[in-house]
Design an enzyme around this catalytic site. Structure first.
Site, PDB file in Angstrom:
ATOM      1  N   TYR A  31      -8.206  -4.615  -6.430  1.00  0.00           N
ATOM      2  CA  TYR A  31      -7.169  -5.665  -5.791  1.00  0.00           C
ATOM      3  C   TYR A  31      -7.245  -6.842  -6.375  1.00  0.00           C
ATOM      4  O   TYR A  31      -7.941  -7.856  -5.778  1.00  0.00           O
ATOM      5  CB  TYR A  31      -7.188  -5.449  -4.183  1.00  0.00           C
ATOM      6  CG  TYR A  31      -6.791  -4.018  -3.828  1.00  0.00           C
ATOM      7  CD1 TYR A  31      -6.031  -3.137  -4.404  1.00  0.00           C
ATOM      8  CD2 TYR A  31      -6.930  -3.812  -2.413  1.00  0.00           C
ATOM      9  CE1 TYR A  31      -5.850  -1.898  -3.982  1.00  0.00           C
ATOM     10  CE2 TYR A  31      -6.333  -2.768  -1.718  1.00  0.00           C
ATOM     11  CZ  TYR A  31      -6.084  -1.761  -2.793  1.00  0.00           C
ATOM     12  OH  TYR A  31      -5.586  -0.540  -2.007  1.00  0.00           O
TER      13      TYR A  31
ATOM     14  N   HIS B 269     -11.151   5.760  -4.728  1.00  0.00           N
ATOM     15  CA  HIS B 269      -9.745   5.430  -4.794  1.00  0.00           C
ATOM     16  C   HIS B 269      -8.898   6.283  -5.311  1.00  0.00           C
ATOM     17  O   HIS B 269      -7.834   6.535  -4.636  1.00  0.00           O
ATOM     18  CB  HIS B 269      -9.805   3.933  -5.766  1.00  0.00           C
ATOM     19  CG  HIS B 269      -8.559   3.138  -5.487  1.00  0.00           C
ATOM     20  ND1 HIS B 269      -8.596   1.650  -5.743  1.00  0.00           N
ATOM     21  CD2 HIS B 269      -7.383   3.566  -4.784  1.00  0.00           C
ATOM     22  CE1 HIS B 269      -7.398   1.369  -5.390  1.00  0.00           C
ATOM     23  NE2 HIS B 269      -6.712   1.965  -4.887  1.00  0.00           N
TER      24      HIS B 269
ATOM     25  N   SER C 113       0.902   1.815   2.690  1.00  0.00           N
ATOM     26  CA  SER C 113       2.395   1.407   2.400  1.00  0.00           C
ATOM     27  C   SER C 113       2.966   2.351   3.617  1.00  0.00           C
ATOM     28  O   SER C 113       3.952   2.900   3.518  1.00  0.00           O
ATOM     29  CB  SER C 113       2.738   2.118   0.940  1.00  0.00           C
ATOM     30  OG  SER C 113       4.187   1.686   0.842  1.00  0.00           O
TER      31      SER C 113
ATOM     32  N   LEU D 143       4.872   1.291   5.829  1.00  0.00           N
ATOM     33  CA  LEU D 143       6.271   0.685   6.390  1.00  0.00           C
ATOM     34  C   LEU D 143       7.380   1.171   5.091  1.00  0.00           C
ATOM     35  O   LEU D 143       8.311   0.668   4.996  1.00  0.00           O
ATOM     36  CB  LEU D 143       6.184  -0.856   6.421  1.00  0.00           C
ATOM     37  CG  LEU D 143       5.431  -1.406   7.380  1.00  0.00           C
ATOM     38  CD1 LEU D 143       5.340  -2.770   7.302  1.00  0.00           C
ATOM     39  CD2 LEU D 143       5.685  -0.846   8.736  1.00  0.00           C
TER      40      LEU D 143
END
Length: 304
Positions: free
Chosen positions: A64, A139, A219, A221
């Site tokens: 990130y 990941h 994610s 939303l």
């Protein structure tokens, strides 16, 4: 005498990851380090706002970051914010991930080689300033590496005490079952993309519920707010969905309704919405206290 300031309002709803109790809503810290990230002061304030709202799960990854040469940017940011926070942070579970990379041109790579995962986990622990990572997640499976080899590396890291609990991300049901055979009770969570607009991984959510694994939708939303992984120019999210209608009825944000919808799907679900501003994570954390009725949930899942 000057009265003492009122304590921050904290979310009371909790869920479990393995044997660890965490807040029902976590913080996805990715937006604080990737494209469009805020300045460091705002990023730290956002993490502090999450803690003050009762959030005790923070999700990150070594990949990130935005630019080349920034490996671990988000992990270092979280470590600084936790160290600078005036309150206690012993109950905070920081979950990080390894196995992906970002060259700095906006693309993603994947590397599930066991040697890479071991080095990555050790480096993440150093950046986070911990003797052992609370939750370490693969990941993404690497198509060039046998999945069992990658999972075996996480088992070895747990055996060595580098990590305490193991999670998977971006996996299917068969991979979850395979990892369960290798890891046993050390496998505690799955993190897949899931939201009202992206329901394709519902089968993995149901399997996690069956197996007693936490399910962390990333994610969450989708369809309500843009995601940090969505490319610019892909269009704004819908602005007049049943979530917006119900939000007006409750006097809250549609994002809060969406997170409450997630929590109602299964006791295994712990959404990890991203945030770039303190106000955003405060609003998200409050979803743990919003209960939706059966008719309201039916309204949200009804299709025209």
């Amino acid at each position: 005498m000057t009265p003492a300031p009122a304590p921050p309002v904290a979310t009371r709803a909790t869920r479990a990851i393995g044997g660890v109790t965490v807040s029902a809503v976590g913080l996805g810290a990715m937006p604080l380090s990737v494209e469009g990230r805020p300045d460091q002061d705002q990023a730290v304030h956002t993490i502090h706002a999450a803690l003050e709202a009762g959030v005790t799960l923070i999700d990150t990854a070594d990949s990130y970051h935005w630019h080349a040469g920034e490996l671990g940017h988000n992990e270092r940011l979280i470590a600084r914010a936790l160290a600078a926070h005036g309150g206690g942070t012993d109950e905070v579970l920081v979950a990080t991930k390894g196995g992906r990379g970002r060259p700095g041109d906006g693309t993603w790579t994947v590397n599930g080689d066991p040697r890479h995962l071991r080095r990555a986990a050790e480096a993440s622990a150093q950046r986070l300033g911990v003797a052992a990572i609370g939750l370490y997640q693969l990941h993404k499976p690497d198509p060039a590496v046998p999945f069992t080899d990658s999972v075996g590396a996480l088992r070895d890291l747990a055996d060595a005490g580098t990590i305490r609990m193991v999670g998977l991300s971006n996996v299917d049901c068969e991979q979850i079952r395979t990892a369960r055979e290798i890891l046993g009770p050390r496998l505690v969570s799955v993190q897949n993309r899931f939201s009202p607009a992206h329901p394709a991984t519902r089968d993995t959510l149901d399997l996690c519920t069956e197996l007693g694994l936490a399910f962390l939708p990333w994610s969450p939303l989708g369809g309500i707010s843009p995601s940090a992984v969505d490319a610019p120019g892909t269009g704004a999210p819908a602005s007049d969905t049943p979530f917006h209608t119900l939000a007006r009825a409750h006097g809250v944000s549609p994002q809060r309704v969406c997170l409450a919808w997630h929590l109602a799907q299964s006791p295994a679900v712990i959404p990890i919405p991203g945030a770039r501003r303190p106000a955003s994570i405060r609003d998200s954390a409050a979803a743990g206290e919003l209960t939706l009725s059966a008719p309201e949930l039916a309204q949200l899942t009804r299709r025209p």
